[in-house]
Design a protein around this motif. Structure first.
Motif: not given
Length: 174
Positions: A47-64
């Protein structure tokens, strides 16, 4: 450092090369295993931006997970837009079914954004098609991806770390 490498005997040099090869091979095996398990050509994103906060924060790794099932409203997906290199992580806020089963379109929005993503889509593209979707988020690890962000933001730091690691490998040959 080059003189250190030249002073290694053949056996030590071969062991150093094999060790490096083992590290690279292990990384590739882990990556291919994730591709197989998630059924996605891109099994992980940061995750490169804060557009999904508070679900995901900048720097979280997502497995798809990219299965052939339909995407439901409320699901967080990763998608690519024509002309953009970096995939986007946002939530599906509505879906529109077409005449055929494979003709479903989606409208997305970042949880921390005010409006939907129509301004992000390619010109003349009001919604996303299934071809744009890389995968749905199956799991995540918080904060670990910040290393990737720092390395991309400061390339000199990336090359310094690589140089230091190479230097340490040469020193640890004893």
């Amino acid at each position: 450092m080059i003189s250190e490498l030249c002073s290694l005997n053949r056996r030590q040099l071969v062991l150093q090369i094999l060790g490096l090869g083992l590290v690279i091979t292990s990384a590739l095996v882990i990556w291919r295993s994730l591709v197989y398990l998630t059924n996605s050509e891109s099994p992980m994103v940061v995750v490169l931006s804060g557009s999904m906060e508070p679900a995901f924060f900048r720097g979280d790794i997502l497995f798809l997970n990219h299965s052939k099932r339909s995407i439901s409203v409320g699901e967080v997906i990763v998608f690519n837009i024509e002309g953009r290199k970096i995939p986007i992580v946002h939530r599906v806020i509505s879906s529109y079914s077409g005449k055929t089963l494979n003709n479903t379109n989606y409208l997305t929005k970042g949880d921390n954004n005010f409006g939907d993503d129509t301004v992000l889509y390619a010109a003349g593209q009001p919604t996303l098609s299934t071809d744009n979707i890389v995968g749905g988020v199956a799991a995540f690890i918080p904060c670990i991806g910040r290393i990737t962000i720092i390395m991309n933001d400061f390339p000199i730091l990336k090359y310094s770390v690589i140089g230091i690691l190479c230097f340490l490998v040469v020193l640890s040959r004893d």
